[in-house]
Design an enzyme around this catalytic site. Structure first.
Site, PDB file in Angstrom:
ATOM      1  N   SER A  50       0.796  -1.168  -0.071  1.00 37.16           N
ATOM      2  CA  SER A  50       0.220   0.220  -0.383  1.00 37.16           C
ATOM      3  C   SER A  50       0.746   1.539   0.603  1.00 37.16           C
ATOM      4  O   SER A  50       1.692   1.069  -1.221  1.00 37.16           O
ATOM      5  CB  SER A  50      -1.049  -0.444   1.163  1.00 37.16           C
ATOM      6  N   ASP A 103      -4.878  -3.297  -3.232  1.00 39.61           N
ATOM      7  CA  ASP A 103      -3.843  -3.522  -2.440  1.00 39.61           C
ATOM      8  C   ASP A 103      -3.480  -4.678  -1.775  1.00 39.61           C
ATOM      9  O   ASP A 103      -4.020  -5.748  -1.708  1.00 39.61           O
ATOM     10  CB  ASP A 103      -5.036  -2.869  -1.501  1.00 39.61           C
TER      11      ASP A 103
END
Length: 386
Positions: free
Chosen positions: A77, A215
């Site tokens: 991320s 993600d």
């Protein structure tokens, strides 16, 4: 569950390793791991700026960069974005961003990235600005051009499998040689917040290979330290520079793991009586919070146990703030006031003790790491000159 299983396998394999090889500093594998957390990436950015400053001071070299000292840099991320910023080369084949450039990046672009642009039926943000700024900053650079080994995670929702982008995987899987901006958007495309990312690359025979990614936290649950260690272990086994390292010998690994902060040690607690009244939506929100907090704690616990089992606890440093409150707990509050608070969190964290049982502060521990990294780099350079 998958993380627990992976750890247990690693743990018992390590305990089975009976090597008594003494750690050779020049052959130690150095690993930097950076958690996910949206705008809270400002916290590890402060830590990185301090560490890079220490390395420049120790080596008397204002051009020293983190990528010069770490064999593996991993992130998920926002941690994946930081990884790319400090490993992607510029036109002079040096990192295009110094650590001191990262916090200003968040202040300049954060409010535009986290500017509500979605709908009640889709992600909160459309991701267009994020992708645009990544394209501008990272250009056409691909994984193979990274200045050191990287480990950036994502998750393919079409194949239902994690995707790990590393340089060392490219020989077997050339389709992973994606553009860094595609990788960075993908690892940051948190469900609910940003749309998934679709792009294509090519296999060794020229066939099109498609990715449908979200993600990296879906694959590594926010903390990529175990992933980074796995990549480092493979690197140690395959690279002749680390010839003395035995399989899974953590005595010869140096790991720095940076967190993005958690809520006051499970600040939002509940009773069974309260939870009994929740519906599906309320449970979804609570489970996400509980999973993120628990996974960060458990990964640190797993790794600490492994290093202690090998009598190498000083080779591992986890830098984490466990007392976030108010707006600083939000991954998408990019208001100037909140970003200033996050800077303060990072700066204050440096002055805090590493643990309740140790008087050493994070600042002192990072200075110690900087000296180790510097000495190891010099020893390796001397060895290579013979």
């Amino acid at each position: 569950m998958a993380t627990t299983k992976s750890f247990l396998i690693l743990f018992f394999m390590i305990l089975a390793t009976t090597s008594s090889t003494c750690a050779k500093l020049e052959e130690m594998v150095t690993v930097l791991s950076i958690d996910g957390g949206g705008i809270k990436g400002i916290i590890p950015a402060i830590i990185l700026e301090f560490l890079e400053g220490q390395l420049q001071e120790v080596d008397n070299n204002k051009d020293a960069r983190l990528a010069d000292y770490f064999d593996v840099i991993g992130g998920t991320s926002t941690g994946g974005l930081l990884t790319a910023m400090i490993t992607t080369p510029n036109e002079n084949n040096r990192p295009f961003a110094a650590a001191k450039d990262i916090v200003p990046f968040y202040f300049e672009h954060g409010p535009h990235i986290f500017n509500y642009s979605g709908s009640i039926f889709g992600p909160r943000y459309d991701g267009k600005y994020l992708l645009q700024v990544l394209q501008e900053k990272l250009g056409e650079t691909r994984v193979h051009q990274a200045l050191t080994e990287v480990a950036i995670s994502s998750f393919d929702i079409k194949t239902n499998k994690p995707v790990i982008f590393t340089k060392s995987n490219l020989a077997k899987s050339p389709e992973l040689d994606a553009k860094m901006y595609d990788i960075c958007y993908s690892t940051a495309a948190a469900p609910i917040y940003f749309p998934p990312h679709h792009f294509v690359t090519h296999t060794s025979n020229g066939a099109t290979y498609e990715f449908n990614l979200v993600d990296g936290g879906v694959a590594t649950v926010g903390d990529p330290a175990l992933l980074s260690l796995s990549v480092a272990t493979r690197l140690a086994q395959e690279d002749p520079a680390f010839s003395s390292i035995k399989s899974l010998d953590y005595k010869q690994m140096l790991l720095l793991s940076l967190g993005t902060g958690t809520n006051s040690e499970f600040d939002k607690t509940y009773t069974a009586e309260e939870a009994a009244k929740w519906g599906p939506l309320r449970w979804m929100l609570a489970i996400q919070q509980m999973t993120n907090a628990a996974s960060s704690y458990m990964t640190d616990y797993y790794i600490s146990t492994v290093f202690q089992a090998r009598h190498s606890q000083n080779n591992y440093l986890r830098v984490q703030e466990n007392a976030l409150t108010g707006t600083t707990t939000e991954m998408d509050d990019a208001s100037e006031a909140n970003m200033e608070l996050l800077v303060q969190v990072g700066e204050t964290l440096l002055k805090k003790p590493v643990s309740k049982d140790s008087p050493e502060t994070y600042e002192e521990a990072l200075k110690r790491f900087a000296k180790l990294l510097s000495n190891r780099k010099k020893l390796r350079a001397n060895k290579a000159s013979y």
